[in-house]
Write a protein that holds these residues in place. Structure first.
Motif, PDB file in Angstrom:
ATOM      1  N   ARG A 170       0.509  -1.017  -0.092  1.00  0.00           N
ATOM      2  CA  ARG A 170      -0.332  -0.355  -0.119  1.00  0.00           C
ATOM      3  C   ARG A 170       1.343   1.552   0.139  1.00  0.00           C
ATOM      4  N   GLU A 171       2.407   1.170   0.522  1.00  0.00           N
ATOM      5  CA  GLU A 171       2.625   1.781   0.750  1.00  0.00           C
ATOM      6  C   GLU A 171       3.482   1.902  -0.112  1.00  0.00           C
ATOM      7  N   ARG A 194       1.718   3.985  -2.807  1.00  0.00           N
ATOM      8  CA  ARG A 194       1.147   5.707  -2.883  1.00  0.00           C
ATOM      9  C   ARG A 194       2.171   5.962  -3.170  1.00  0.00           C
ATOM     10  N   CYS A 195       3.454   5.831  -2.964  1.00  0.00           N
ATOM     11  CA  CYS A 195       4.316   6.780  -2.903  1.00  0.00           C
ATOM     12  C   CYS A 195       4.730   6.514  -5.119  1.00  0.00           C
ATOM     13  N   GLU A 254       2.751   6.722  -6.664  1.00  0.00           N
ATOM     14  CA  GLU A 254       1.682   7.892  -7.206  1.00  0.00           C
ATOM     15  C   GLU A 254       1.127   9.335  -7.238  1.00  0.00           C
ATOM     16  N   ASN A 255       1.998   9.037  -6.461  1.00  0.00           N
ATOM     17  CA  ASN A 255       1.443  10.765  -5.050  1.00  0.00           C
ATOM     18  C   ASN A 255       3.146  11.180  -4.895  1.00  0.00           C
ATOM     19  N   ASN A 299       1.159  17.585  -0.716  1.00  0.00           N
ATOM     20  CA  ASN A 299       0.808  16.571  -0.365  1.00  0.00           C
ATOM     21  C   ASN A 299       0.177  16.557   1.175  1.00  0.00           C
ATOM     22  N   ASN A 338      -4.376  14.825  -2.535  1.00  0.00           N
ATOM     23  CA  ASN A 338      -4.299  13.490  -1.941  1.00  0.00           C
ATOM     24  C   ASN A 338      -4.096  12.673  -0.867  1.00  0.00           C
ATOM     25  N   ALA A 364      -4.404   8.808   0.434  1.00  0.00           N
ATOM     26  CA  ALA A 364      -3.538   8.132   0.160  1.00  0.00           C
ATOM     27  C   ALA A 364      -1.933   8.928  -0.096  1.00  0.00           C
ATOM     28  N   CYS A 418       2.019   9.720   0.667  1.00  0.00           N
ATOM     29  CA  CYS A 418       2.998   8.720   0.293  1.00  0.00           C
ATOM     30  C   CYS A 418       4.313   9.331   1.968  1.00  0.00           C
ATOM     31  N   ASP A 455      -4.199   2.753   9.426  1.00  0.00           N
ATOM     32  CA  ASP A 455      -3.902   3.284   7.558  1.00  0.00           C
ATOM     33  C   ASP A 455      -5.012   4.804   8.443  1.00  0.00           C
ATOM     34  N   THR A 465      -4.348   7.295   7.342  1.00  0.00           N
ATOM     35  CA  THR A 465      -4.680   8.220   6.437  1.00  0.00           C
ATOM     36  C   THR A 465      -5.873   8.801   5.854  1.00  0.00           C
TER      37      THR A 465
END
Length: 677
Positions: free
Chosen positions: A422-423, A426-427, A429-430, A439, A443, A446, A448, A516, A518
């Protein structure tokens, strides 16, 4: 509850007889090999049949696969909802040369009472409790204002229905849900996730009918011994970059030592050229000397080093607690019993320590700029912004790249794909939002590197603080009014946001939230955005201004005032820290106005206390406090806090993502786990 139901079903119910007739295998072996008639893959059917056959013959590899699967979860009512099996034993079957390749799958099973309740005629209270639970799951009702968000913790009636206890764990955010199980299985690798789900449904459906249970089953992840991602071009490029960097470090250090030391003594005759200076930037020897060096403390700012170091240690310990509570735990009920204790606020509200960094950042920006202006040093504002970005971003970018490209290749485990995967996603993508320092607004669900919100806040507040500091020098009256209005706005904005969205007064560190954080609403709207975190930074600026005036004899503070401030302002951080206890109390009604006042003011109290300590030490304070904050080892270690902040999250994520069994929690293990890893 679930363990007892499943065990009785497999051993002594009509469903067991049905399964035994349909699939003649000793129970609970019926769960081992996918046997459902509607399996899609022919190879899966063939491998499952071979697995079944060899298991009956007690062939080693087949028994190892069966042995690696979780059998029946125990301690579910105590919160032990992860039955992970043996991940490594399962994957080792493929490496042993067995005719069937193995894979480890983690299934999610959510249970609820079915519409068919066979015990209802016998136990009417159980019938009513089960129907109430089913209706609640179908249409959950969120608590309204003035209703408790944390229900009162009444003792469970041992003669009541188990569904009453399970329902309370869903309603109560401080509880770990007892109706969702995570089940580790070792099955043939030729079976895809759909095949495994079909098999589990075929096993559990008749069992559920006989016991009045139904639910949903999904396979979260399946892994084989070689199913890990291959190194992509980005990962290879990053590895090459890191190797080249290490090579430069080796060359720079060797070059430095061979030229700066001659005949065992320091070579005072060597004056490096500009090109040599570039190479020497990579020298461990030279950088170590700079790290441990100290200079004259003209403005008494050495105390900042101690505040940074001790605060960073608390942040790292707090994040370690967060990672531990957000991972599989064998006895969550032990943790649940500590949420309403006053002394645990030292941990549960420990994230307020982060406001210390905002406070000293605001202090330093204002004080150092005013000091530069007083010495007629021209500091162009755009250059300040560029310098800060260039100073902070390179190492930050490397860490983000490690998250996005390398981290997934460094470990494995039953929950590795969930936690690290998952991490990484996210990194990947973002990453750009991190490097643009936005950030905490883009997003945010999600994000990072969950701790990276701080860097964005700090950068954004820096952009605001520089013009204010400039005004304080050029037009003091206008600057003072601007700073005062900014502080007022920084208090009112979180107050209004909390009232508008009916948020919690602070980020409540419940186990479900920490899986999670975030995606939590309070994190997204109150904890991470800059407009909700500005008050400590701006109060730090105000005290930086006061310190500048005091050091230039433009502000006098009497000894009586100092003593009063030590008593009053030093107590504010303690009050801000411990007063969060009331928001963890069960059965206490939620009042938005109360939450808004605390959400807006508790950071103010904390930053006032920290700011006073800095002001007092920088304007002539002496004694134990200054000594503890200004020791040489403290100064050296404090210069590593930025890199520690960037890297500690990955180490702690790795630590919890590679676990093979749920952790047992006690006071001793909690303290033992509070380390850098």
């Amino acid at each position: 509850m679930t363990a007892v139901v499943v065990l009785l079903t497999l051993v002594a119910t009509p469903a067991a007889a049905f399964l035994a007739a349909e699939h003649p295998m000793p129970m609970p072996m019926a769960m081992a090999a996918p046997w459902h008639a509607h399996l899609r893959g022919q190879q899966c059917k063939n491998d499952s049949a071979l697995f079944d056959k060899e298991l009956h013959k007690l062939t080693l590899w087949a028994v190892q696969m069966f042995d690696a699967s979780a059998k029946f979860p125990s301690g579910v009512l105590f919160g032990a909802t992860h039955a992970l099996g043996s991940y490594d034993e399962c994957l080792s079957v493929s490496a042993s040369g067995a005719p069937v390749r193995s894979q480890y799958c983690l299934a999610r099973v959510q249970l609820r009472p079915s519409t068919h309740l066979p015990w209802g005629a016998v136990n009417g209270s159980a019938d009513r409790a089960a129907r109430t639970f089913r209706d609640f799951i179908a249409s959950p009702v969120a608590p309204k204002e003035h209703e408790p968000r944390i229900p009162k913790h009444d003792d469970d009636d041992p003669g009541g229905s188990v569904w009453l206890k399970v329902q309370r764990t869903i309603i109560d955010p401080s509880k770990k849900r007892r109706d969702v199980l995570h089940w580790g299985l070792c099955v043939p690798a030729s079976c895809d996730r759909w095949d495994v789900e079909a098999h589990l449904r075929a096993v559990f459906t008749p069992m559920g009918k006989s016991m009045g249970l139904e639910g949903s089953i999904s396979v979260e992840n399946c892994e084989t011994v070689d199913s890990g991602p291959s190194l992509g071009p980005g990962a290879i490029a990053l590895i090459v970059f890191l190797c080249v960097f290490v090579l430069f470090v080796a060359i720079g250090t060797t070059y430095d030592l061979t030229h700066s030391i001659k005949d065992g003594r320091k070579n005072l005759d060597w004056q490096p050229t500009r090109r040599e200076e570039v190479l020497l930037c990579f020298s461990i020897y030279r950088n170590l000397k700079r790290l441990i060096s100290t200079t004259a403390d003209e403005h008494h700012l050495k105390c900042m080093h101690g505040i940074k170091l001790y605060s960073m240690a608390c942040v790292v310990l707090g994040h370690r607690l967060m990672f531990s509570l957000g991972s599989p735990i064998h006895n969550p009920e032990f943790i649940e019993g500590h949420y309403e204790r006053l002394d645990t606020m030292l941990l549960l509200n420990g994230f307020i320590i982060v406001d210390t960094f905002f406070t000293i950042s605001g202090f330093l920006v204002c004080f150092l700029l005013l000091t530069a202006y007083s010495k007629n040093v021209n500091v162009p504002i755009p250059i300040l912004f560029i310098h800060r970005y260039v100073r902070l971003t390179p190492v930050y970018a490397v860490v983000v790249c490690v998250y996005a490209m390398l981290l997934q290749h460094l470990g494995s485990g039953p929950i590795w794909a969930d936690k690290v995967g998952r991490e990484v996603a996210r990194c990947t993508e973002n990453w750009w939002a991190n490097l643009l320092y936005i950030n905490n607004y883009v997003n945010t669900d999600a994000m990072c590197m969950f701790q990276s919100w701080y860097l964005s806040c700090d950068m954004q507040l820096f952009l605001i603080s520089v013009p204010i500091a400039s005004l304080l020098w050029k037009r003091p009256k206008i600057g003072q009014i601007t700073l005062a209005l900014a502080i007022f706005a920084s208090v009112m904005i979180p107050f209004a946001v909390t009232m508008l969205y009916k948020l919690d007064a602070l980020l409540l560190l419940y186990m479900n939230t920490l899986e999670d954080p975030t995606v939590n609403q309070t994190f997204r709207f109150m904890y991470a955005p800059t407009h909700s975190r500005g008050s400590p930074y701006l109060i730090g600026m105000a005290f930086g201004y006061f310190t500048f005036l005091a050091q230039n004899d433009q502000l006098k503070v009497s000894q009586r005032t100092r003593r009063t401030c030590w008593w009053v302002l030093s107590a504010l951080p303690v009050i801000s820290l411990l007063s969060a206890w009331i928001f963890y109390l069960p059965g206490r009604q939620y009042i938005a106005l109360e939450a808004a006042f605390y959400g807006a003011l508790h950071r103010v109290g904390w930053s006032l206390g920290i700011s006073w300590v800095v002001f007092a030490v920088c304007t002539g304070g002496k004694g134990v406090v200054k000594l503890l904050l200004s020791m040489k080892p403290v100064i050296a270690l404090s210069r590593l806090t930025y890199c520690a902040f960037l890297s500690h999250g990955a180490l702690q994520l790795y630590s919890v993502a590679t676990i093979r069994v749920p952790a047992y929690m006690s006071i001793f293990t909690l303290v033992k786990n509070l380390d850098l890893k």
